[in-house]
Design a protein around this motif. Structure first.
Motif, mmCIF file in Angstrom:
data_model
loop_
_atom_site.group_PDB
_atom_site.id
_atom_site.type_symbol
_atom_site.label_atom_id
_atom_site.label_comp_id
_atom_site.label_asym_id
_atom_site.label_seq_id
_atom_site.Cartn_x
_atom_site.Cartn_y
_atom_site.Cartn_z
ATOM 1 N N ASN A 327 0.851 -1.175 0.000
ATOM 2 C CA ASN A 327 0.000 0.000 0.000
ATOM 3 C C ASN A 327 0.895 1.235 0.000
ATOM 4 O OD1 ASN A 327 -2.343 -1.572 0.235
ATOM 5 N ND2 ASN A 327 -2.296 -1.503 2.472
ATOM 6 N N VAL A 328 0.428 2.318 -0.605
ATOM 7 C CA VAL A 328 1.177 3.576 -0.607
ATOM 8 C C VAL A 328 0.395 4.576 0.235
ATOM 9 C CG1 VAL A 328 2.261 5.349 -2.015
ATOM 10 C CG2 VAL A 328 1.992 3.035 -2.931
ATOM 11 N N VAL A 329 1.082 5.208 1.202
ATOM 12 C CA VAL A 329 0.383 6.015 2.200
ATOM 13 C C VAL A 329 1.085 7.345 2.419
ATOM 14 C CG1 VAL A 329 -0.727 5.981 4.466
ATOM 15 C CG2 VAL A 329 -0.056 3.811 3.394
ATOM 16 N N GLY A 330 0.315 8.423 2.300
ATOM 17 C CA GLY A 330 0.790 9.749 2.675
ATOM 18 C C GLY A 330 -0.277 10.440 3.499
ATOM 19 N N VAL A 342 -9.460 11.332 8.504
ATOM 20 C CA VAL A 342 -10.333 11.106 7.352
ATOM 21 C C VAL A 342 -9.459 10.466 6.285
ATOM 22 C CG1 VAL A 342 -11.685 12.179 5.510
ATOM 23 C CG2 VAL A 342 -11.849 13.045 7.861
ATOM 24 N N ILE A 343 -9.900 9.352 5.725
ATOM 25 C CA ILE A 343 -9.103 8.623 4.733
ATOM 26 C C ILE A 343 -9.747 8.740 3.351
ATOM 27 C CG2 ILE A 343 -8.282 6.356 3.986
ATOM 28 C CD1 ILE A 343 -8.029 5.519 6.869
ATOM 29 N N TYR A 344 -8.918 9.121 2.382
ATOM 30 C CA TYR A 344 -9.276 8.978 0.973
ATOM 31 C C TYR A 344 -8.520 7.756 0.454
ATOM 32 C CZ TYR A 344 -10.858 13.887 1.032
ATOM 33 O OH TYR A 344 -11.494 15.077 1.304
ATOM 34 N N SER A 345 -9.178 6.940 -0.348
ATOM 35 C CA SER A 345 -8.507 5.734 -0.834
ATOM 36 C C SER A 345 -8.818 5.475 -2.303
ATOM 37 C CB SER A 345 -8.917 4.515 0.001
ATOM 38 O OG SER A 345 -10.312 4.253 -0.107
ATOM 39 N N ALA A 346 -7.949 4.700 -2.918
ATOM 40 C CA ALA A 346 -8.134 4.221 -4.297
ATOM 41 C C ALA A 346 -7.134 3.095 -4.514
ATOM 42 C CB ALA A 346 -7.897 5.335 -5.313
ATOM 43 N N LEU A 397 -4.551 6.944 0.957
ATOM 44 C CA LEU A 397 -4.205 5.524 0.975
ATOM 45 C C LEU A 397 -4.468 4.906 -0.394
ATOM 46 C CD1 LEU A 397 -3.543 2.868 2.553
ATOM 47 C CD2 LEU A 397 -5.974 2.765 3.161
ATOM 48 N N SER A 398 -3.404 4.537 -1.084
ATOM 49 C CA SER A 398 -3.546 3.834 -2.358
ATOM 50 C C SER A 398 -3.238 2.360 -2.090
ATOM 51 C CB SER A 398 -2.596 4.403 -3.409
ATOM 52 O OG SER A 398 -2.831 3.772 -4.651
ATOM 53 N N LEU A 407 -7.575 -7.226 -1.021
ATOM 54 C CA LEU A 407 -6.618 -7.694 -0.019
ATOM 55 C C LEU A 407 -5.806 -6.571 0.610
ATOM 56 C CD1 LEU A 407 -5.306 -10.947 -1.735
ATOM 57 C CD2 LEU A 407 -7.180 -10.680 -0.106
ATOM 58 N N GLY A 408 -5.475 -5.535 -0.164
ATOM 59 C CA GLY A 408 -4.700 -4.443 0.410
ATOM 60 C C GLY A 408 -5.478 -3.677 1.462
ATOM 61 N N SER A 409 -6.742 -3.369 1.170
ATOM 62 C CA SER A 409 -7.571 -2.673 2.167
ATOM 63 C C SER A 409 -7.925 -3.599 3.318
ATOM 64 C CB SER A 409 -8.833 -2.127 1.514
ATOM 65 O OG SER A 409 -9.568 -3.143 0.863
ATOM 66 N N MET A 410 -8.110 -4.871 3.013
ATOM 67 C CA MET A 410 -8.383 -5.838 4.063
ATOM 68 C C MET A 410 -7.207 -5.929 5.042
ATOM 69 S SD MET A 410 -9.191 -9.867 3.506
ATOM 70 C CE MET A 410 -9.376 -11.008 4.868
#
Length: 580
Positions: A327-330, A342-346, A397-398, A407-410
């Motif tokens: 996962n890539v996280v900033g 607050v999380i934005y994801s894709a 969160l990518s 699986l990555g979000s899980m």
């Protein structure tokens, strides 16, 4: 976007309990359609710059180029994708939000260990038909066998009896049992996709709105609980919500899973799909009428039916290896309550390099799915980093491995970098439409969550309307990464393609036409490529709305919640004390 969902983890609901309160959803959909009195937001604490459509297009052009090789996980394409996203997060002004290194400092990635299951050679499958000659089945064309996700390295099934199990549902709370004590040891079940009341549009499973019981993941899991040797799902385009090319491209290649102590609890040795016409012939040769049994399966009176003389022989070798994807996280740290988020994801992954299409193209570029979502995430990150520091932290969160089962979000939900009880919301982008501005905005799958009320208010403020997902039968709520967070109780929703877009140019007819064409001709196919002809003005408008809503939420003390009747409300309530 993946036709997938997985068992709950980390305090979340068990997957077999993930059942919608469907009547509540139906009533809620009607309410949202008429939501002309939704409150209009008055707080705009973010920068006034808008999401830029040209920037969106440029990001997709890069990420969906052949150079990125379809963004397959654990490939050179992953390395390039992770590097690009990390560089863009850094350039935007985010801080690294991933795992801590030996020096105690966070990096840009979160390692996600998985098990990769692959075929080691060819797959052979033969259908026994009683007095009829055995019929070889072509892998990928007539049947789609998945690589074994148990510990087996050799699958050698000879003449396993086939049993029709209706929809493969065991739902005690609905007084529904398609198994009725049948002994499935050494046998392969055959089941229908979706829910028992999909065809009639009414019944105990929410009518057209799919429940988790309708998902293919549930059906395989339940077959494992019932002790079956294997399970075949009969493919039909309408109840599956995607055509056979999606099945072929998604299930006949490498499969991934989180690392489990006991794989047999959720995986049968043999998983597969079978073409509808092949199934109809199979039933006929077994002395059964497919349509008649399908009608019977829509009632509580259904009992398993042995398909006389019908057997399946399958042989292949499998190999399993541990891989690590990322996962890539900033994030932008909160100035007042940094532990709240607050999380934005894709999701960044797609299908990589696979079987060539009719033109010989074998790179599954994933431009719409999910290059558009990634571009949206990067644009919101740029705008949020330029704005005044928010009260709460805002996380970008990518995630990896969405196409292989969320699986990555899980994994993140089981190993959160920021505490889930204090995560106010997850706003996910997955495959946005590229056909211009719309008069409305819709969710990617309906959910009983107050975030939908908020979206309705923001839409009204700009002269637009919020409309519920028009295709609840597709089960979209279970098919994107917000679902992993919902299972853990976090209020979450997703924004993506749908057929409800009432376009400024062309109305609903044009919106529906684009949706149908995309699903039939490009979704999970090499043809999902970037085009200079795209009109991303609608994506920019939708993403800007989501950004303003998320930014305002990050500058407030609000805690969105699930509505009464939601299967996720109880899980959220268990952590209420941590939000006091």
């Amino acid at each position: 976007m993946k036709p997938s969902a997985l068992p709950a983890v980390g305090g979340a609901l068990e997957s077999e309990k993930l059942i919608e309160d469907d009547m509540s959803k139906i009533a809620r959909s009607a309410l949202l359609l008429a939501m002309v009195s939704a409150p209009i937001p008055t707080v705009y604490a973010h920068a006034q710059e808008k999401v830029d459509a040209e920037r969106l297009s440029n990001h997709v052009k890069v990420l969906a180029s052949d150079e990125f090789e379809g963004r397959g996980i654990a490939t050179e394409g992953e390395k390039k994708t992770v590097q690009y996203l990390s560089e863009q997060f850094k350039a935007a002004g985010l801080q690294p939000g991933g795992d801590k290194g030996d020096d105690g400092q966070r990096g840009w990635t979160q390692a996600v260990p998985l098990i990769k299951s692959s075929f080691d050679g060819t797959v052979t499958a033969t259908l026994g038909q009683g007095k009829q000659p055995p019929r070889p089945l072509s892998q990928g064309e007539e049947i789609a066998i998945l690589p074994a996700q148990t510990d087996d390295t050799t699958i050698a099934i000879e003449n396993a009896p086939l049993v029709f199990l209706g929809y493969g549902v065991s739902a005690p709370e609905r007084k529904w049992d398609d198994f009725k004590g049948v002994d499935l040891k050494g046998k392969i079940g055959v089941v229908l996709i979706n829910d028992p009341d999909f065809e009639a549009g009414k019944g105990d499973f929410g009518g057209k709105a799919m429940t988790y019981y309708g998902r293919w993941t549930y059906k395989y899991e339940e077959a494992a609980r019932q002790g079956a040797l294997g399970l075949l799902i009969v493919h039909e385009t309408a109840p599956a919500a995607y055509g056979w090319p999606t099945v072929k491209n998604s299930f006949t290649d490498d499969q991934f899973d989180i690392i489990r102590d006991n794989k047999a609890e959720v995986h049968v040795p043999l998983k597969g799909w079978i073409q509808h016409d092949v199934a109809v012939e199979l039933f006929k040769n077994a002395g059964q009428d497919f349509d008649a049994l399908t009608a019977k399966a829509q009632t509580r009176d259904f009992s398993p039916v042995a398909l006389d003389g019908a057997t399946l022989s399958v042989a292949f070798k499998a190999k399993h290896e541990k891989i690590v994807t990322h996962n890539v996280v900033g994030f932008v740290p909160g100035k007042q309550r940094q532990d709240e988020a607050v999380i934005y994801s894709a999701h960044w992954d797609h299908l990589g390099v696979g079987e060539p299409d009719a033109t010989g193209d074998k790179i599954y570029n994933g431009a719409v799915d999910n290059g558009t979502g990634l571009a949206s995430l990067l644009e919101v990150a740029r705008l949020q980093a330029k704005a005044s520091p928010p009260a709460r932290s805002v996380v970008f969160l990518s995630v990896t491995s969405e196409e292989t089962g969320l699986l990555g979000s899980m994994y993140y939900a089981a190993n959160p970098l920021y505490p889930l009880p204090k995560t106010a919301a997850v706003l996910n982008f997955d495959a946005l439409t590229t056909n211009g501005r719309a008069k409305n905005i819709s969710p990617f799958g309906n959910g009983d969550v107050s975030l939908e009320d908020e979206v309705a208010g923001y839409a009204k403020a700009e002269g637009r309307v919020f409309t519920p997902d028009p295709k609840p039968e597709a089960g979209l709520f279970y098919r994107s990464d917000h679902f992993s967070f919902a299972k853990a109780g976090v209020p979450a929703m997703s924004f993506g393609l749908d057929g409800a877009r009432d376009l400024v140019k062309g109305g609903r007819q044009a919106g529906e036409a684009w949706y149908k064409t995309y699903v039939a001709e490009r979704y999970h196919q090499p043809a999902d490529e970037w085009s200079a002809d795209w009109d991303l003005s609608g994506v920019a408008e939708d993403v800007d709305l989501v950004y303003r809503m998320g930014s305002d939420l990050a500058n407030s003390d609000k805690w969105p919640d699930w509505h009464d009747g939601s299967e996720f409300k109880k899980v959220r309530e268990e952590s209420a004390a941590e939000r006091q």
